[in-house]
Write a protein that holds these residues in place. Structure first.
Motif, PDB file in Angstrom:
ATOM      1  N   LYS A   1       0.813  -1.212   0.000  1.00 31.37           N
ATOM      2  CA  LYS A   1       0.000   0.000   0.000  1.00 31.37           C
ATOM      3  C   LYS A   1       0.847   1.263   0.000  1.00 31.37           C
ATOM      4  CE  LYS A   1      -3.827  -2.352   0.870  1.00 31.37           C
ATOM      5  NZ  LYS A   1      -4.758  -2.691  -0.177  1.00 31.37           N
TER       6      LYS A   1
ATOM      7  N   GLN B   1       2.921   3.950  -1.555  1.00 29.20           N
ATOM      8  CA  GLN B   1       2.955   4.396  -2.950  1.00 29.20           C
ATOM      9  C   GLN B   1       4.352   4.771  -3.416  1.00 29.20           C
ATOM     10  OE1 GLN B   1       0.235   4.435  -4.923  1.00 29.20           O
ATOM     11  NE2 GLN B   1      -0.992   3.592  -3.305  1.00 29.20           N
ATOM     12  N   SER B   2       5.143   5.317  -2.529  1.00 35.83           N
ATOM     13  CA  SER B   2       6.500   5.693  -2.920  1.00 35.83           C
ATOM     14  C   SER B   2       7.333   5.831  -1.656  1.00 35.83           C
ATOM     15  CB  SER B   2       6.509   7.008  -3.692  1.00 35.83           C
ATOM     16  OG  SER B   2       6.178   8.063  -2.836  1.00 35.83           O
ATOM     17  N   PHE B   3       8.628   5.953  -1.838  1.00 31.25           N
ATOM     18  CA  PHE B   3       9.524   5.977  -0.685  1.00 31.25           C
ATOM     19  C   PHE B   3      10.627   6.987  -0.968  1.00 31.25           C
ATOM     20  CE2 PHE B   3      13.032   4.650   1.922  1.00 31.25           C
ATOM     21  CZ  PHE B   3      12.461   4.116   3.065  1.00 31.25           C
ATOM     22  N   GLN B   4      10.812   7.935  -0.033  1.00 32.16           N
ATOM     23  CA  GLN B   4      11.824   8.955  -0.252  1.00 32.16           C
ATOM     24  C   GLN B   4      12.800   9.018   0.902  1.00 32.16           C
ATOM     25  OE1 GLN B   4       9.764  12.677  -0.999  1.00 32.16           O
ATOM     26  NE2 GLN B   4      10.240  12.435  -3.163  1.00 32.16           N
TER      27      GLN B   4
ATOM     28  N   ALA C   1       4.323   7.503   1.465  1.00 31.87           N
ATOM     29  CA  ALA C   1       2.949   7.984   1.355  1.00 31.87           C
ATOM     30  C   ALA C   1       1.978   6.851   1.074  1.00 31.87           C
ATOM     31  CB  ALA C   1       2.840   9.029   0.247  1.00 31.87           C
ATOM     32  N   ILE C   2       0.769   6.967   1.609  1.00 32.73           N
ATOM     33  CA  ILE C   2      -0.310   6.067   1.215  1.00 32.73           C
ATOM     34  C   ILE C   2      -1.431   6.922   0.635  1.00 32.73           C
ATOM     35  CG2 ILE C   2       0.150   4.314   2.956  1.00 32.73           C
ATOM     36  CD1 ILE C   2      -2.288   5.539   4.484  1.00 32.73           C
ATOM     37  N   LEU C   3      -2.392   6.269   0.041  1.00 33.41           N
ATOM     38  CA  LEU C   3      -3.547   6.973  -0.502  1.00 33.41           C
ATOM     39  C   LEU C   3      -4.611   7.036   0.585  1.00 33.41           C
ATOM     40  CD1 LEU C   3      -5.051   8.055  -3.017  1.00 33.41           C
ATOM     41  CD2 LEU C   3      -5.790   5.745  -3.426  1.00 33.41           C
TER      42      LEU C   3
ATOM     43  N   LEU D   1      -6.371  12.363  -1.474  1.00 34.33           N
ATOM     44  CA  LEU D   1      -5.009  12.863  -1.467  1.00 34.33           C
ATOM     45  C   LEU D   1      -4.150  11.799  -0.851  1.00 34.33           C
ATOM     46  CD1 LEU D   1      -6.268  15.992   0.333  1.00 34.33           C
ATOM     47  CD2 LEU D   1      -5.579  16.014  -2.034  1.00 34.33           C
ATOM     48  N   GLY D   2      -2.864  12.031  -0.875  1.00 28.85           N
ATOM     49  CA  GLY D   2      -1.991  11.109  -0.173  1.00 28.85           C
ATOM     50  C   GLY D   2      -1.881  11.520   1.272  1.00 28.85           C
ATOM     51  N   ARG D   3      -1.536  10.548   2.097  1.00 28.47           N
ATOM     52  CA  ARG D   3      -1.133  10.910   3.443  1.00 28.47           C
ATOM     53  C   ARG D   3       0.329  10.511   3.577  1.00 28.47           C
ATOM     54  NH1 ARG D   3      -3.067   8.660   9.385  1.00 28.47           N
ATOM     55  NH2 ARG D   3      -1.424   9.736  10.490  1.00 28.47           N
ATOM     56  N   HIS D   4       1.140  11.466   3.917  1.00 23.13           N
ATOM     57  CA  HIS D   4       2.570  11.183   4.009  1.00 23.13           C
ATOM     58  C   HIS D   4       2.945  10.834   5.438  1.00 23.13           C
ATOM     59  CE1 HIS D   4       4.176  12.527   0.047  1.00 23.13           C
ATOM     60  NE2 HIS D   4       2.929  12.934  -0.026  1.00 23.13           N
TER      61      HIS D   4
END
Lengths: 160, 481
Positions: free
Chosen positions: B426, B428-431, B449-451, B455-458
């Motif tokens: 789940k 979405q991306s990783f920074q 972040a997740i959806l 919006l996303g929630r970071h």
């Protein structure tokens, strides 16, 4: 995340960024000229404000046009694996991003007039929650990458 | 099956009317109050009457022009007075159908039907504001693509009893609700509303009377004033408890094969269905008041929006739970997630200065400014600065994470402590973010972040050890090298 990505973006990106910085510097320049005109004709504001504005304008122009684009280009790297996209950017805060292919919702390429002049376009990668971009790739590279990513991202998404 | 366009129950007009009035009252009330304050009663009444007639006409028209039609594998809705909107929702796209009833619905034996689709496009969801209960049930039966026997209302209690034997279920007790209400921060919100209403009312109260009252209040002894303050606080507190009771009365959560099913509400009976597929994360939130008492609320982040006014950022799945029971609760109702808060990875000591700096920088600047200008008042921002430092320290203490199999557990604090369980797929991306100081100290910030909703929630964990973050990145990476 230990090593930085390998691919660099196209070098004409520097020129494109410089050009947009030159264009952007026109705004403070106009403000400065207006200040001098006002000071000369109307006595509305003292001369030193115009002086300060001149210094600020030159500084802003110098930094954004001659300093930042090179640094930015040096930092910008990306790499496309078959499972994920790996991006690095940021001058003061170095950010490395991993975007898994199966999370990619759609890929866009964008091109404004300045980028068009240099034959570049920006690749925009959207997941359900976030948006990431790789700026200033050669047009055909961007198109190829876009197709490649959408090919790789074509996985059944049932949960998001 | 009959496939003909149907209208909603005539009570739908009342809802249209209410909605119209509610939407315009915010803009019109101040105008009305000002005019009444100037003694122009007649104009206000006249204006109100004209508006009311207009609203009624429009409500009736809107009701008359709104039709819905159930077809073989879709529902078609047509609406709009002048501009016709047609909307077709395919059965396959429907995620959940929720029936809810407020007081008016109950009087007429009606229900509101909310149809939610997958994806985050709000424009293809639909809400039928008033249909009869049996019609609602019929729609529910017809449109439910994966047919399940579900309890829909109190009439099917035997069915419910049969169901609860097979499916895990939790009910909130009155005691839990009382605790939830008395520890909720909602009296603060009520206080704010009260202030807002009062500031409007002030202009209505005749000056002479108002002055008399204020003179009397000012002339009272301190003790009386304090007693007044406490009394006001207590009344508001009771309001808060009452609000919680009304909202979450009989809160019941049931786990079916593929969804969570929640019913709640005293005056307004609400039911909602949460398909498991759409749950992006599970959270356990402990507010400052509840944490020392060992209580928490549980919520889920869902990948879509609900229609309606309650734009809360997340969906409650239990209004109050002892922290000790969270693990058992999840095991029973959401075995996909596990809560084991032992030996989480914490932050290194060298991260603390960053947290203190971030928390205290603005109050500190304020303190310096005030100290330079009015030295004798400098203690006020100083206290705030100290409190901010304490909060910064608590944030540093609370921040932690843990990887267990495919699940990432993140603990952090703004003011409330929040523990979030997220499954790998789940995210979405990783920074990873680093500035120069970070690099020298071998620290880095994680941002993933997740959806949720649209919006996303970071989730941002600042100043982790670099090596810890690299391990996290390895865990996240799909590119196993």
């Amino acid at each position: 995340m230990r090593r930085e990505p390998e691919e660099r973006i196209n070098e004409s990106a520097i020129n494109a960024w410089q050009l947009s910085a030159h264009l952007f510097a026109i705004i403070p320049l106009l403000v400065t000229i207006a200040a001098f005109i006002l000071a000369y004709y109307v006595d509305f504001i003292p001369y030193w404000i115009g002086m300060i504005l001149t210094v600020v304008t030159l500084l802003e122009w110098g930094v954004t046009a001659f300093f930042i684009p090179k640094l930015r280009w040096r930092r910008w790297r990306y790499q496309i694996y078959d499972q994920e996209i790996y991006i690095q950017h940021g001058i003061l805060i170095v950010t490395r991003t991993v975007v898994p292919m199966i999370r990619v919702q759609h890929v866009d390429t964008q091109q404004g007039p300045i980028l068009k002049k240099y034959g570049l376009s920006t690749l925009e990668i959207s997941t359900a929650a976030t948006t990431h971009e790789i700026p200033a790739l050669l047009e055909e590279d961007a198109a190829d990458l876009r197709d490649q990513i959408s090919e790789l991202a074509r996985v059944e998404q049932d949960d998001v | 099956m009959m496939y003909e366009p149907k209208r909603l129950h005539p009570a739908g007009m009342i809802f249209n009317l209410f909605q119209g009035i509610r939407q315009s009252i915010v803009g019109l009330l101040p105008i009305a109050i000002v005019t009444v304050g100037n003694g122009e009663w007649l104009y206000v009444l006249l204006g109100a009457a004209i508006l009311l007639v207009l609203f009624i006409v429009f409500s009736v028209l809107a009701w008359y022009r709104y039709t819905y039609q159930l077809e073989e594998d879709q529902i078609r809705i047509e609406q709009g007075i002048f501009i016709r909107k047609k909307r077709t929702i395919s059965k396959h796209r429907i995620q959940s159908i929720d029936l809810s009833q407020n007081i008016i619905h109950r009087i007429f034996g009606l229900t509101k039907v909310q149809i939610e689709t997958a994806g985050s496009d709000q424009r293809i969801d639909a809400a039928l504001s008033a249909v009869t209960m049996e019609e609602g049930q019929l729609l529910h039966q017809q449109l439910k693509y994966n047919k399940q026997s579900e309890p829909v209302n109190e009439e099917s209690e035997q069915q419910e009893a049969a169901v609860s034997k097979q499916y895990p279920q939790r009910k909130v007790s009155v005691k839990q609700l009382l605790i939830a209400g008395s520890t909720s921060a909602s009296f603060g919100i009520i206080l704010g509303l009260f202030g807002l209403v009062f500031s409007d009312l002030e202009s209505l109260i005749p000056d002479r009377f108002y002055n008399q009252v204020t003179d009397w209040v000012v002339s009272q002894a301190m003790q009386v004033l304090i007693a007044f303050g406490i009394l006001t606080f207590l009344i508001l507190w009771c309001f808060g408890i009452l609000q919680t009771l009304i909202q979450y009365w009989n809160f019941t959560i049931t786990r079916y094969e593929k969804e969570l099913f929640i019913t709640r509400g005293l005056l307004e009976k609400k039911q909602s269905t949460i398909p498991l597929k759409r749950i992006q994360a599970v959270g356990i939130k402990e507010s400052v008041i509840r944490q020392p008492l060992g209580f928490a609320i549980m919520y889920v982040e869902i990948a879509s929006g609900e229609i309606g006014q309650n734009q809360e950022m997340h969906t409650l799945i239990f209004p109050l739970i002892r922290k000790k029971q969270v693990a058992a609760f999840l095991e029973e109702l959401l075995p996909e997630y596990s809560y084991q808060p032992d030996n989480m990875t914490k932050l290194p000591k060298k991260a603390l200065p960053y947290y203190l700096f971030r928390a205290a920088i603005f109050p500190l600047l304020a303190t310096i400014t005030v100290a330079v200008l009015f030295f004798e008042y400098a203690w006020i921002p100083l206290i705030i600065t100290v409190a901010a430092c304490l909060l910064g320290y608590l944030q540093f203490r609370s921040t932690a994470y843990k990887i267990k199999g495919e699940q990432l557990m993140v603990k952090k604090r703004n003011t409330s402590k929040d523990t979030i369980l997220i499954q790998h797929k789940k995210l979405q991306s990783f920074q990873r973010k680093q500035h120069i100081l970070h690099r020298k100290q071998k620290l880095a910030t994680m941002d993933t972040a997740i959806l949720n909703k649209f919006l996303g929630r970071h989730f941002i964990l600042r100043e982790l050890r670099e090596q810890d973050l690299d391990l996290l990145a390895d865990w996240y990476s799909y590119q196993k090298e």
